[in-house]
Design a protein around this motif. Structure first.
Motif, PDB file in Angstrom:
ATOM      1  N   UNK A 199     -39.159  -9.507 -13.788  1.00 18.34           N
ATOM      2  CA  UNK A 199     -39.897  -8.735 -12.787  1.00 18.34           C
ATOM      3  C   UNK A 199     -40.729  -7.630 -13.449  1.00 18.34           C
ATOM      4  N   UNK A 200     -40.228  -7.099 -14.577  1.00 20.68           N
ATOM      5  CA  UNK A 200     -40.989  -6.090 -15.306  1.00 20.68           C
ATOM      6  C   UNK A 200     -42.225  -6.676 -15.950  1.00 20.68           C
ATOM      7  N   UNK A 201     -42.102  -7.872 -16.501  1.00 22.78           N
ATOM      8  CA  UNK A 201     -43.264  -8.546 -17.089  1.00 22.78           C
ATOM      9  C   UNK A 201     -44.303  -8.840 -16.014  1.00 22.78           C
ATOM     10  N   UNK A 202     -43.834  -9.286 -14.871  1.00 24.50           N
ATOM     11  CA  UNK A 202     -44.763  -9.547 -13.764  1.00 24.50           C
ATOM     12  C   UNK A 202     -45.459  -8.255 -13.344  1.00 24.50           C
ATOM     13  N   UNK A 203     -44.739  -7.122 -13.337  1.00 29.93           N
ATOM     14  CA  UNK A 203     -45.347  -5.840 -12.971  1.00 29.93           C
ATOM     15  C   UNK A 203     -46.468  -5.480 -13.946  1.00 29.93           C
ATOM     16  N   UNK A 206     -49.395  -7.897 -13.447  1.00 32.76           N
ATOM     17  CA  UNK A 206     -50.121  -7.599 -12.212  1.00 32.76           C
ATOM     18  C   UNK A 206     -51.013  -6.367 -12.397  1.00 32.76           C
ATOM     19  N   UNK A 207     -50.485  -5.341 -13.060  1.00 29.45           N
ATOM     20  CA  UNK A 207     -51.294  -4.148 -13.327  1.00 29.45           C
ATOM     21  C   UNK A 207     -52.493  -4.501 -14.198  1.00 29.45           C
ATOM     22  N   UNK A 208     -52.270  -5.358 -15.200  1.00 30.16           N
ATOM     23  CA  UNK A 208     -53.378  -5.775 -16.071  1.00 30.16           C
ATOM     24  C   UNK A 208     -54.399  -6.596 -15.310  1.00 30.16           C
ATOM     25  N   UNK A 237     -37.912 -18.635 -16.188  1.00 27.21           N
ATOM     26  CA  UNK A 237     -37.596 -17.359 -15.532  1.00 27.21           C
ATOM     27  C   UNK A 237     -38.757 -16.372 -15.653  1.00 27.21           C
ATOM     28  N   UNK A 238     -39.432 -16.371 -16.792  1.00 30.53           N
ATOM     29  CA  UNK A 238     -40.544 -15.445 -16.994  1.00 30.53           C
ATOM     30  C   UNK A 238     -41.862 -15.997 -16.468  1.00 30.53           C
ATOM     31  N   UNK A 239     -42.020 -17.313 -16.476  1.00 30.70           N
ATOM     32  CA  UNK A 239     -43.293 -17.911 -16.072  1.00 30.70           C
ATOM     33  C   UNK A 239     -43.446 -17.951 -14.557  1.00 30.70           C
ATOM     34  N   UNK A 240     -42.370 -18.282 -13.845  1.00 33.12           N
ATOM     35  CA  UNK A 240     -42.457 -18.421 -12.378  1.00 33.12           C
ATOM     36  C   UNK A 240     -43.081 -17.202 -11.708  1.00 33.12           C
ATOM     37  N   UNK A 241     -42.584 -15.984 -11.978  1.00 29.40           N
ATOM     38  CA  UNK A 241     -43.166 -14.830 -11.272  1.00 29.40           C
ATOM     39  C   UNK A 241     -44.661 -14.658 -11.526  1.00 29.40           C
ATOM     40  N   UNK A 242     -45.133 -15.068 -12.697  1.00 27.98           N
ATOM     41  CA  UNK A 242     -46.549 -14.920 -13.009  1.00 27.98           C
ATOM     42  C   UNK A 242     -47.393 -15.920 -12.241  1.00 27.98           C
ATOM     43  N   UNK A 243     -46.940 -17.156 -12.198  1.00 27.65           N
ATOM     44  CA  UNK A 243     -47.751 -18.206 -11.572  1.00 27.65           C
ATOM     45  C   UNK A 243     -47.624 -18.231 -10.062  1.00 27.65           C
TER      46      UNK A 243
END
Length: 461
Positions: A199-203, A206-208, A237-243
């Motif tokens: 969720x932090x990576x997605x944050x 998203x900001x970027x 786990x890391x890719x899903x929130x981004x896509x």
């Protein structure tokens, strides 16, 4: 003598290739200052190293240069980072103000790579600037705790876009920005690094993405990530929130993954967790099913083995990894972690000696050239197979021209029947460095033991 046959199906097409590359991390800030003359070429050592890496005519023609945007550990001296080359300078002096003369040596190497032929710059960060981290350092402490304050994600994004705008404004071919690197690891020292959760990576992403959309000067520049550090664990786990985030996805150039695969010793589960091809196949199928059309970059790999190895043992391991990543994961690009190494480790394409500022080419360098010199941007991978398990093959087609990669892992020569036709053969083995054998008949080719070979057909098929 062993015999083998290669079958190629031009009608079965896969991914279109973008290129091959390496990063300037951990060496460019040193080598960029080596302006003494290389006696063999008459050029400065730094320019000769860049030419060897990025020139199509005097080197191996890499096309992608990864520039490390530093977090400032080299400026502050903070943190548990013993090797000074694992530290990096930061352009930012205070919030929103920059010293663009910082990291001058590394910036020199990036500019020189573009002069020599690199047509894609990827800007990547291992850690946010120290002023934005929880502990004021460029690595986490304690481990497995996020080191970027959540409220600072927009400030981090502004910093990254400012850097990107500066270099794009110089005319450098900045194509993508990668804000995080191997976020699943704990990063408690040894280099710049920042742990974060999905969720932090997605944050951050998203900001970027939101900041990128505010910058007309960066039109066409995309984001990439999340650059996970092991092909097995936590990729989904890391890719899903981004896509699944529409704003992130529309600004995402590709999913970037690292192809590390450290062997795990488990008495009962060893075969299951150490089956690298199986993990690649599952990941490739998952991406094709859940996220069709999203490209995958293999953005970092090095041979994780102690001691320097300039020979074919490491080159063959690297070639195997490259073939697997391109054929099983459908990677559209393949990038080395570092192009140049000064340590006693099995990494880099070129070894340097700090004491006398000399360098040594490795078989990894030449074997990489078997791919990077001949697989052009836009070439499509086509189906290829071989009836000998010691042979690894790939085939590519562009504008009717076919190029085949054939890796002979056997300790003996193999007489190989490729589809017939006149071709040129390029060989890297214990005795040859990208040696050209022109005008052979592809229907009957003798491949030397422990060799990486490129077969380029002379006419369209």
């Amino acid at each position: 003598m062993k015999k083998a046959a290669v079958v190629i199906d031009c009608g079965q097409k896969y991914q279109a290739m973008r290129g091959f590359g390496a990063s300037g991390a951990w060496w460019a800030q040193e080598v960029g200052g080596w302006d003494r003359t290389d006696p063999a070429s008459g050029k400065s050592v730094r320019d000769r190293i860049s030419e060897l890496l990025y020139s199509k005519t005097a080197g191996i023609g890499l096309s992608i240069y990864r520039y490390n945007i530093g977090a400032g550990s080299a400026d502050s001296g903070k943190g548990d980072i013993g090797n000074p080359l694992r530290r990096a300078h930061c352009f930012e002096t205070v919030a929103g103000e920059y010293d663009w003369s910082a990291d001058a040596n590394a910036v020199y190497m990036m500019r020189q790579a573009v002069k020599d032929g690199a047509d894609e710059i990827i800007l990547f960060a291992n850690s946010p600037p120290e002023r934005l981290t929880v502990n004021g350092k460029a690595h986490s402490n304690p481990g497995f705790r996020p080191n970027l304050k959540g409220k600072n994600a927009p400030a981090f994004a502004r910093f990254l876009m400012d850097v990107a705008e500066h270099f794009a404004g110089e005319g450098l071919p900045v194509k993508s920005i990668s804000p995080v690197n191997e976020p699943q690891w704990k990063w408690t020292g040894g280099q710049e690094g920042c742990h974060d959760r999905p969720r932090g990576v997605r944050r951050v992403m998203r900001a970027c993405a939101e900041e990128l959309e505010k910058r007309p000067a960066l039109k066409g520049v995309k984001l990439s990530g999340p650059e996970n550090g092991d092909i097995r664990f936590f990729n989904k786990s890391y890719i899903r929130p981004l896509l699944y985030d529409k704003v992130v996805k529309r600004n995402l150039d590709a999913v970037d993954v690292h192809s590390y695969f450290t062997q795990i010793r488990l008495p009962l589960l060893g075969r299951l967790v150490n089956d690298r091809p199986a993990f690649l196949r599952r990941f490739g199928k998952w991406m094709a099913k859940k996220h069709p059309g999203v490209p995958v970059n293999m953005s970092e790999w090095t041979h994780m083995k102690g001691g320097r190895d300039s020979g074919m043992d490491s080159a063959l391991e690297m070639a195997k990894i490259m073939v697997e990543d391109l054929s099983l994961m459908n990677a559209v690009s393949w990038q080395h972690w570092i192009a140049v190494s000064e340590v006693d480790f099995c990494d880099g394409l070129i070894y340097i000696n700090l004491a006398d500022k000399t360098f040594e080419l490795t078989k990894r360098y030449y074997a990489t050239g078997n791919f990077s010199l001949f697989i052009e941007r836009g070439a499509e991978r086509i189906a290829a197979s071989c009836d000998d398990e010691q042979m690894l093959v790939l085939a590519f087609e562009k504008d009717g021209k076919i190029t085949v990669i054939a890796v002979n892992r056997a300790d003996e020569p193999i007489s190989c029947a490729f589809p017939p036709g006149p071709a040129d053969l390029y060989v890297t083995d214990d005795n040859a460095d990208l040696k050209k054998i022109p005008g052979i008949e592809a229907g009957d080719v003798l491949l030397s033991p422990r060799s990486v070979n490129t077969l380029v057909y002379q006419s369209n098929r």
